[in-house]
Structures are given as structure tokens and as C-alpha cells.
Write an enzyme that holds these catalytic residues in place. Structure first.
Site, short mmCIF file in Angstrom:
data_model
loop_
_atom_site.label_atom_id
_atom_site.label_comp_id
_atom_site.label_asym_id
_atom_site.label_seq_id
_atom_site.Cartn_x
_atom_site.Cartn_y
_atom_site.Cartn_z
N GLY A 1 -14.68 -3.40 1.00
CA GLY A 1 -16.05 -2.89 1.10
C GLY A 1 -16.34 -1.79 0.08
O GLY A 1 -17.42 -1.75 -0.50
N GLY B 1 -10.01 -7.97 -0.50
CA GLY B 1 -8.80 -8.47 0.16
C GLY B 1 -8.50 -9.92 -0.14
O GLY B 1 -7.38 -10.27 -0.55
N ARG C 1 0.82 -1.21 0.00
CA ARG C 1 0.00 0.00 0.00
C ARG C 1 0.86 1.27 0.00
O ARG C 1 0.45 2.29 -0.55
CB ARG C 1 -0.94 0.00 1.20
CG ARG C 1 -2.10 -0.95 0.95
CD ARG C 1 -3.12 -0.90 2.04
NE ARG C 1 -4.31 -1.62 1.63
CZ ARG C 1 -5.19 -2.15 2.46
NH1 ARG C 1 -5.02 -2.04 3.76
NH2 ARG C 1 -6.24 -2.77 2.00
N LYS D 1 -19.89 -14.89 2.26
CA LYS D 1 -21.09 -14.12 2.61
C LYS D 1 -21.96 -13.76 1.41
O LYS D 1 -21.54 -13.01 0.53
CB LYS D 1 -20.68 -12.84 3.35
CG LYS D 1 -20.16 -13.15 4.75
CD LYS D 1 -19.61 -11.88 5.38
CE LYS D 1 -18.17 -11.97 5.71
NZ LYS D 1 -17.15 -11.35 5.00
#
Ligand code: AMP
Length: 399
Positions: free
Chosen positions: A378, A354, A40, A202
Site C-alpha cells: 500500500g 507483495g 524482512r 483491483k
């Protein structure tokens, strides 16, 4: 298409001698005070270099981990400032807070090309609360606002939203601009055929993506734990596999509406116990009692490979199985490789989240094997679900 002003859209002279705030994503993994993966930090270098080369005085701010509004020494950004110094070969300054008189003085003392890294924004609870006083304090002494942290773009925090409104011009950094461009193309204007590959555990996270992309996508290839809710909705036996009871009817509704759009696993790798249990290949759709599906089987891999277009657009999020365990990683690895292969032939592929990124690396692939690898989790999912991301909405429009 959303089109936001980026740092490239202003003239070079704009930046010389100006104090430029850049909200970066330096949320790197740290263990015992050492950075274990600096991806990052490296990802922020193009924006940092671009602005430095044009004489900007940089103030970099980020969150790191979840300090919950308290000073947590292990979550200090100091090691990040040190790594940045090494990467750039210059002396990067570090402020032991992100607001206050001392920080303001350090901002004033910056010279052209200098970099000041502020301490973790989330050491103050006001950051997440988008507190107006705190936002004003962050904006103190700053001439130009830039956001290059796509990963937090779905949050209206003080650094991503509240402080931005103090500036007439709010710019996207290079990383942010690339995210907006790639994800908008997928969401609004995908070349046909458009295939969406979804996996992971999910269902809830992906419902809105399916709803939003349903009119545009030709096919959804479903794998991972979420596939079992789909199979159950079709009336199959799923044994002990993951099931999202709450969304079963909704999933059934999707498949009633467009039965031909959904490809589901036709065989599985199953186990009776996730760790240390017996493992077998099941060559049909139904899973017997006492067994749980943990990866897509070889026939499904073949089916999904064939469904990937050599031209057109692919979006992929979520592993096809419990890929963290070697024995159950084949489906994910093979699908990743297949997407990389069609990318080489001309398909436009966007992946993100991720787990998906670690799956890519597990498959021995590089980010450059895909057209775009999103840095968001997200944020990427919300963008593709068609939601407005506050930190992007607040940036200046191109015209
Ligand atoms: P998500 O956050 O929804 O993308 O889920 C990612 C997680 O899903 C990973 O940790 C995988 O191990 C897990 N996963 C993938 N396939 C399965 C499966 N068949 N059963 C249980 N968990 C799974």
C-alpha cells in the site's frame, strides 16, 4: 524531489552511547512459532549494523500481523529477536512489552552496540490510534529516532508518526532512504521513455497511480484482472472475466483522453472454471460468454516485451494473470523476465507490491535483477499516486 535526512547524514560520533529507536518492519510470516521467511529481518541488517558499528544502543520496534490491540502469543516478536541473535551472532535482548517501567529499565541498561527488541507494538490499540500518551511512552529514554519501515509509511501510527515529533531530528534508516530515492525518481523525475506496467485484480488501487503518472508516462501496459475493465470500456466482450463496474467510466475517460498511451491484451488464456476447468488460448480480444480471461496470451507477451524500453524507466506492479496457478503464470513470468532483461541493458526498473515480489521469485529472478524492488505494498502505491506519506513527511528534511 523529497530529500530526507538519513542516518548516513550525521557524523559517526553522533551515535556512540546514544539510545537509538529504530522503527523496523519485522512483519514476517510465522507458522507454528517458526519464521517461514526472514527476508524482512535481513533487510533491516544494514541499518542495524551501521548504527551498532558506531556504538549506538539500539531499541527495535515493529508490528507483526493483526493482533487488534490484544496480546496474541502467536504474534509475539520473540522468535524474531531470536532469529536476529542468530543472524548477528550476538545476544539480542527481548522486552515482553513495548512500553512501561520494565522496558524503560531495559533501555537504561543497554550498553554500546547492544540491541533490545520490543514486543509487538500492535498488542496495544494505542499504536494504530496514534495515542499521544502511548507515543510519549515509546519515546521515553530514547535519544535518536529512526524509521526504517517503509511498508507502514502510509500510516500515521504512534511509532511511525506520534513519537517522532518528540525529537528534533528524525532520521530515515538505510532501507527507507533507498525507497524514498528510488520511488521519488520514478514519480518525479523518470528518465524517458517511461513505461508503467500494471496488473493484478483491483482497478481501484491503481486509478490514482494512472492519474498521477499519466502526464509523465509514455505507455501503460495493462494486464491481469484489471485489463478486462479496460477492454470492456472499449466495447469488447469480456465473458465472465473480472469487471469493476464502478470504475468503468473513469477508465473510459483515461482512454478517451490518451488513446495511444494504453496497451491492452490482444489475446488471452481463458478458462470456464478457475480450478479444474477447461483451459484454452483465445487469439483475439473478445472473450465469449461463459469464459474468463486469466492470463495474457503469447501475442500480448510479445507486444509488451517490445514496448519495454532498453533505456528509460519502468515501473511494474501487479501480476499479468492468476499467477498463483501454474497454468496461468506464463504472462507474469515472461513480463518479469523481459523487465529484468531490459534492466541489464540499462533501463531503470522499479517494481513493488507483495504479489509482484512473489511473482519475481516465481520467475526464478532475484531482487538484484531489478534496479529497485520496493518493500511496500500500500505504501508504494500511495507514494506513486502522489500522496504524502505521513511517516516520511515527519522525517527531517535534508536542508
Ligand atoms: P492486486 O492485489 O490487485 O495486485 O491483485 C493480485 C491478484 O490478482 C493475484 O492474486 C492474481 O491472482 C489476481 N489476478 C491477476 N489476473 C487476474 C485475472 N485475469 N482474473 C482474476 N484475478 C486475477
Amino acid at each position: 524531489m523529497i530529500s530526507k535526512l538519513s542516518i548516513r547524514d550525521l557524523e559517526d560520533v553522533t551515535y556512540r552511547g546514544r539510545v537509538v529507536f529504530v522503527r523496523v518492519d519485522f512483519n514476517v510470516p510465522i507458522k507454528d512459532g517458526r519464521i517461514t521467511d526472514d527476508t524482512r529481518i535481513r533487510a533491516a541488517l544494514p541499518t542495524i549494523n551501521y548504527l551498532r558499528e558506531r556504538g549506538a544502543r539500539l531499541v527495535l520496534a515493529s508490528h507483526l500481523g493483526r493482533p487488534k490491540g490484544k496480546v496474541v502469543p502467536e504474534l509475539s516478536l520473540k522468535p524474531v529477536a531470536e532469529r536476529l541473535s542468530e543472524l548477528l551472532g550476538i545476544d539480542v535482548k527481548f522486552a515482553s512489552d513495548c512500553v512501561g517501567e520494565e522496558v524503560d529499565r531495559m533501555k537504561e541498561e543497554l550498553r554500546d552496540g547492544d540491541i533490545l527488541v520490543l514486543e509487538n507494538l500492535r498488542f496495544h490499540a494505542e499504536e494504530k490510534k496514534n495515542d499521544p500518551e502511548f507515543a510519549r511512552a515509546l519515546a521515553n529514554g530514547i535519544d535518536i529516532y529512526v524509521n526504517d519501515a517503509f511498508g507502514t509509511a502510509h500510516r500515521a501510527h504512534a511509532s511511525t508518526y506520534g513519537m517522532a515529533v518528540h525529537f528534533d531530528i528524525r532520521l530515515a534508516g538505510l532501507l527507507m532512504a533507498r525507497e524514498i530515492e528510488a520511488l521519488s525518481k520514478v514519480r518525479e523525475n523518470p528518465d524517458k521513455p517511461f513505461v508503467v506496467v500494471l496488473g493484478g485484480a483491483k482497478v481501484a488501487d491503481k486509478i490514482e497511480i494512472i492519474q498521477n503518472l499519466m502526464p509523465k508516462a509514455e505507455k501503460f501496459l495493462i494486464g491481469g484482472g484489471m485489463a478486462y475493465t479496460f477492454l470492456k470500456a472499449l466495447g469488447h466482450k469480456i465473458g465472465n472475466s473480472l469487471l469493476d463496474e464502478e470504475h468503468l467510466n473513469l477508465v473510459k475517460g483515461f482512454m478517451d483522453e490518451s488513446p495511444d498511451k494504453f496497451l491492452l491484451p490482444i489475446d488471452h488464456i481463458a478458462t470456464d472454471k478457475l480450478e479444474g476447468g477447461e483451459v484454452k488460448e483465445l487469439s483475439e480480444r473478445d472473450i465469449p460468454d461463459g469464459w474468463m480471461g486469466v492470463d495474457i496470451g503469447p501475442k500480448t507477451i510479445g507486444l509488451y516485451r517490445k514496448a519495454l524500453p532498453e533505456k528509460g524507466t519502468i515501473f511494474w506492479n501487479g501480476p499479468m494473470g492468476v499467477f498463483e496457478i501454474e497454468q496461468f503464470s506464463r504472462g507474469t513470468v515472461e513480463v518479469a523476465k523481459a523487465i529484468a532483461q531490459v534492466t541489464q541493458k540499462g533501463a531503470y526498473s522499479v517494481t513493488g507490491g507483495g504479489d509482484t515480489v512473489s511473482a519475481i521469485h516465481k520467475a526464478g529472478l532475484k531482487n538484484s535483477d531489478f534496479s529497485h524492488v520496493s518493500t511496500g505494498g500500500g505504501a508504494t502505491l500511495e507514494f506513486l499516486a502522489g500522496k504524502e506519506l505521513p511517516a516520511i513527511a515527519v522525517l527531517s528534511d535534508k536542508n
